[in-house]
Design a protein around this motif. Structure first.
Motif, mmCIF file in Angstrom:
data_model
loop_
_atom_site.group_PDB
_atom_site.id
_atom_site.type_symbol
_atom_site.label_atom_id
_atom_site.label_comp_id
_atom_site.label_asym_id
_atom_site.label_seq_id
_atom_site.Cartn_x
_atom_site.Cartn_y
_atom_site.Cartn_z
ATOM 1 N N ILE A 121 0.837 -1.193 0.000
ATOM 2 C CA ILE A 121 0.000 0.000 0.000
ATOM 3 C C ILE A 121 0.874 1.245 0.000
ATOM 4 C CG2 ILE A 121 -1.921 -1.128 1.191
ATOM 5 C CD1 ILE A 121 -1.093 0.668 3.657
ATOM 6 N N ILE A 122 0.301 2.327 -0.520
ATOM 7 C CA ILE A 122 0.942 3.635 -0.530
ATOM 8 C C ILE A 122 0.317 4.450 0.598
ATOM 9 C CG2 ILE A 122 1.325 5.713 -1.900
ATOM 10 C CD1 ILE A 122 0.801 3.887 -4.389
ATOM 11 N N HIS A 123 1.137 5.118 1.408
ATOM 12 C CA HIS A 123 0.572 5.834 2.553
ATOM 13 C C HIS A 123 1.508 6.944 3.008
ATOM 14 C CE1 HIS A 123 3.197 3.842 5.671
ATOM 15 N NE2 HIS A 123 3.351 3.003 4.668
ATOM 16 N N THR A 124 0.943 7.879 3.774
ATOM 17 C CA THR A 124 1.729 8.939 4.407
ATOM 18 C C THR A 124 1.659 8.833 5.925
ATOM 19 O OG1 THR A 124 -0.173 10.441 4.314
ATOM 20 C CG2 THR A 124 1.412 10.558 2.500
ATOM 21 N N GLN A 125 0.551 8.313 6.430
ATOM 22 C CA GLN A 125 0.346 8.150 7.866
ATOM 23 C C GLN A 125 0.621 6.694 8.259
ATOM 24 O OE1 GLN A 125 -0.314 10.820 9.734
ATOM 25 N NE2 GLN A 125 -0.368 12.102 7.893
ATOM 26 N N PRO A 126 0.707 6.411 9.572
ATOM 27 C CA PRO A 126 0.844 5.010 9.994
ATOM 28 C C PRO A 126 -0.271 4.159 9.397
ATOM 29 C CG PRO A 126 1.200 6.477 11.858
ATOM 30 C CD PRO A 126 0.750 7.343 10.721
ATOM 31 N N VAL A 127 0.033 2.903 9.114
ATOM 32 C CA VAL A 127 -0.948 2.032 8.466
ATOM 33 C C VAL A 127 -2.093 1.736 9.416
ATOM 34 C CG1 VAL A 127 0.759 1.000 6.943
ATOM 35 C CG2 VAL A 127 0.292 -0.051 9.157
ATOM 36 N N TYR A 128 -3.135 1.115 8.866
ATOM 37 C CA TYR A 128 -4.365 0.867 9.607
ATOM 38 C C TYR A 128 -4.116 0.038 10.867
ATOM 39 C CZ TYR A 128 -5.786 1.624 4.738
ATOM 40 O OH TYR A 128 -5.919 2.105 3.471
ATOM 41 N N SER A 129 -4.935 0.295 11.900
ATOM 42 C CA SER A 129 -4.896 -0.561 13.081
ATOM 43 C C SER A 129 -5.428 -1.941 12.696
ATOM 44 C CB SER A 129 -5.751 0.040 14.203
ATOM 45 O OG SER A 129 -7.106 0.138 13.805
ATOM 46 N N GLY A 130 -4.956 -2.951 13.380
ATOM 47 C CA GLY A 130 -5.372 -4.312 13.060
ATOM 48 C C GLY A 130 -4.515 -4.973 12.000
ATOM 49 N N PHE A 131 -3.450 -4.265 11.551
ATOM 50 C CA PHE A 131 -2.578 -4.816 10.518
ATOM 51 C C PHE A 131 -1.118 -4.734 10.955
ATOM 52 C CE2 PHE A 131 -6.369 -3.675 8.229
ATOM 53 C CZ PHE A 131 -6.522 -4.692 7.305
ATOM 54 N N GLU A 132 -0.359 -5.712 10.524
ATOM 55 C CA GLU A 132 1.095 -5.652 10.638
ATOM 56 C C GLU A 132 1.626 -4.967 9.384
ATOM 57 O OE1 GLU A 132 2.635 -6.547 13.241
ATOM 58 O OE2 GLU A 132 1.404 -8.042 14.261
ATOM 59 N N SER A 133 2.787 -4.322 9.502
ATOM 60 C CA SER A 133 3.327 -3.636 8.329
ATOM 61 C C SER A 133 4.841 -3.741 8.295
ATOM 62 C CB SER A 133 2.915 -2.160 8.325
ATOM 63 O OG SER A 133 3.524 -1.462 9.395
ATOM 64 N N LEU A 134 5.366 -3.634 7.094
ATOM 65 C CA LEU A 134 6.810 -3.643 6.869
ATOM 66 C C LEU A 134 7.128 -2.567 5.841
ATOM 67 C CD1 LEU A 134 9.627 -4.958 7.181
ATOM 68 C CD2 LEU A 134 8.986 -6.517 5.325
ATOM 69 N N LYS A 137 5.576 -16.014 4.892
ATOM 70 C CA LYS A 137 6.769 -15.893 5.737
ATOM 71 C C LYS A 137 8.013 -15.641 4.892
ATOM 72 C CE LYS A 137 4.993 -19.044 9.302
ATOM 73 N NZ LYS A 137 5.162 -20.387 9.921
ATOM 74 N N GLN A 138 8.113 -16.328 3.760
ATOM 75 C CA GLN A 138 9.300 -16.187 2.917
ATOM 76 C C GLN A 138 9.393 -14.791 2.305
ATOM 77 O OE1 GLN A 138 8.857 -19.420 0.152
ATOM 78 N NE2 GLN A 138 9.800 -20.915 1.517
ATOM 79 N N LEU A 139 8.260 -14.258 1.823
ATOM 80 C CA LEU A 139 8.291 -12.931 1.216
ATOM 81 C C LEU A 139 8.571 -11.858 2.262
ATOM 82 C CD1 LEU A 139 8.026 -11.115 -1.222
ATOM 83 C CD2 LEU A 139 5.541 -11.091 -0.893
ATOM 84 N N ILE A 140 7.964 -11.975 3.435
ATOM 85 C CA ILE A 140 8.211 -11.004 4.507
ATOM 86 C C ILE A 140 9.682 -11.025 4.914
ATOM 87 C CG2 ILE A 140 7.720 -10.462 6.924
ATOM 88 C CD1 ILE A 140 4.836 -11.525 6.369
ATOM 89 N N ALA A 141 10.237 -12.224 5.082
ATOM 90 C CA ALA A 141 11.647 -12.340 5.464
ATOM 91 C C ALA A 141 12.553 -11.758 4.388
ATOM 92 C CB ALA A 141 11.994 -13.802 5.717
ATOM 93 N N PHE A 142 12.206 -11.993 3.129
ATOM 94 C CA PHE A 142 12.995 -11.471 2.009
ATOM 95 C C PHE A 142 13.026 -9.943 2.030
ATOM 96 C CE2 PHE A 142 12.589 -9.670 -2.283
ATOM 97 C CZ PHE A 142 13.829 -9.994 -2.807
ATOM 98 N N LEU A 143 11.857 -9.320 2.225
ATOM 99 C CA LEU A 143 11.798 -7.860 2.234
ATOM 100 C C LEU A 143 12.442 -7.278 3.493
ATOM 101 C CD1 LEU A 143 8.207 -7.355 0.794
ATOM 102 C CD2 LEU A 143 10.367 -6.863 -0.347
ATOM 103 N N LYS A 144 12.362 -7.989 4.601
ATOM 104 C CA LYS A 144 13.031 -7.524 5.823
ATOM 105 C C LYS A 144 14.540 -7.465 5.630
ATOM 106 C CE LYS A 144 9.855 -8.712 9.570
ATOM 107 N NZ LYS A 144 9.595 -9.607 10.734
ATOM 108 N N ASN A 145 15.049 -8.385 4.834
ATOM 109 C CA ASN A 145 16.487 -8.412 4.582
ATOM 110 C C ASN A 145 16.921 -7.382 3.549
ATOM 111 O OD1 ASN A 145 16.936 -10.477 6.407
ATOM 112 N ND2 ASN A 145 16.596 -12.086 4.878
ATOM 113 N N GLY A 146 15.931 -6.672 2.964
ATOM 114 C CA GLY A 146 16.243 -5.598 2.026
ATOM 115 C C GLY A 146 16.900 -6.059 0.758
#
Length: 292
Positions: A145-158, A279-288
């Motif tokens: 998602i594209i955003h300027t403010q913190p993401v929605y409550s109830g969601f995890e974000s990276l 899990k794999q995609l999240i880990a991949f993006l966390k590693n930049g």
């Protein structure tokens, strides 16, 4: 009652017409009518009021629609979880902002999906509000998602990256040699903007309102090709993200002097089942590791 009957019922609700619902479901209309009548007989209530051009839900039908959605969604979730636990091919359902698909998806494929052939991928290009709703109902696993403010409550974000907002002009445009573009300079230009409900258009138009200016909007389009052709051949000025515009020797991108601080993040619903692909995609993006 069974899940097939409930899905048939939901299809009729969505179409408002038995004939269209039967076509969508690839069954005969008599078979569909029989399934609805079976539900009505079992529950002892009428679910629809038949009209000349279609059907309308009764109060009892509205209640069944509300309750049946959670039932069929949970059934779909159960299937996904068990398939993920098995040895089958894992499907990752990914939401993407429409205007960034051409930039984001090739990089994801090159850097991630090409090396994970066990993952199937379903891409859904949707606006931010639709993405949020489908994540809440677990019709999507993950979404950018594209955003300027913190993401929605109830969601995890990276956080993934920042996006640069500005204008696209042809090399022949009088402003093409500028390094940055004051927003005030746009008021005299014929602008090609994204549709009204698109996040970036809302931000740009809010800036105009705060400055007391009225933009000259030539047209709105979500089609990048249309925007580029109007810029190249019509002398218009396109407004968007730098990442939207692939390298083109006939065009140049001018960042705004007053930058719009816009972020791109990956989000997913809190406490939902996380498949191996997620899990794999999240880990991949966390590693930049995504390509710049």
């Amino acid at each position: 009652m069974n899940l097939i009957q409930l899905r048939y019922f939901q299809a009729v609700c969505a179409c408002g017409n038995l004939t269209q619902a039967a076509q969508q479901l690839h069954i005969s209309q008599p078979s569909l009518s029989s399934a609805i009548q079976t539900l009505e007989k079992e529950f002892g209530v009428g679910l629809f009021v038949r009209q000349y051009r279609g059907v309308e839900l009764t109060a009892e039908g509205e209640q069944l629609l509300k309750l049946s959605r959670s039932l069929t969604e949970n059934a779909d979730k159960l299937v996904r979880i068990m398939q993920d636990l098995g040895a089958g091919r894992h499907i990752l359902r990914l939401g993407v902002p429409p205007v960034l698909g051409g930039w984001l998806l090739p990089r994801l494929y090159t850097d991630f999906f090409r090396h994970h052939e066990e993952l199937g991928l379903e891409i859904m290009e949707k606006r931010r509000a639709v993405i949020k709703e489908e994540l809440e109902h677990e019709l999507l696993d993950l979404a950018f998602i594209i955003h300027t403010q913190p993401v929605y409550s109830g969601f995890e974000s990276l956080f993934v990256t920042d996006l640069e907002s500005g204008a696209l002009v042809s090399r022949a445009h009088p402003l093409a040699g500028e390094k940055v573009l004051p927003l005030a300079n746009l008021s005299a230009e014929k602008l090609v903007l994204m549709p009204e409900l698109f996040f970036q258009s809302e931000l740009v138009e809010e800036r105009f309102r705060k400055a007391g200016q009225e933009p000259q909007i030539l047209c709105r389009t979500s089609q990048l090709y249309t925007m580029i052709q109007l810029v190249k051949n019509g002398g218009a000025m396109g407004v968007g993200y730098k990442e939207m515009f692939l390298d083109d020797p006939d065009l140049c991108f001018l960042p705004f002097k007053e930058p719009l601080k816009i972020h791109l993040s990956l989000i997913w619903k809190k406490h939902q089942y996380a498949s191996e692909g997620m899990k794999q995609l999240i880990a991949f993006l966390k590693n930049g590791k995504a390509s710049s």
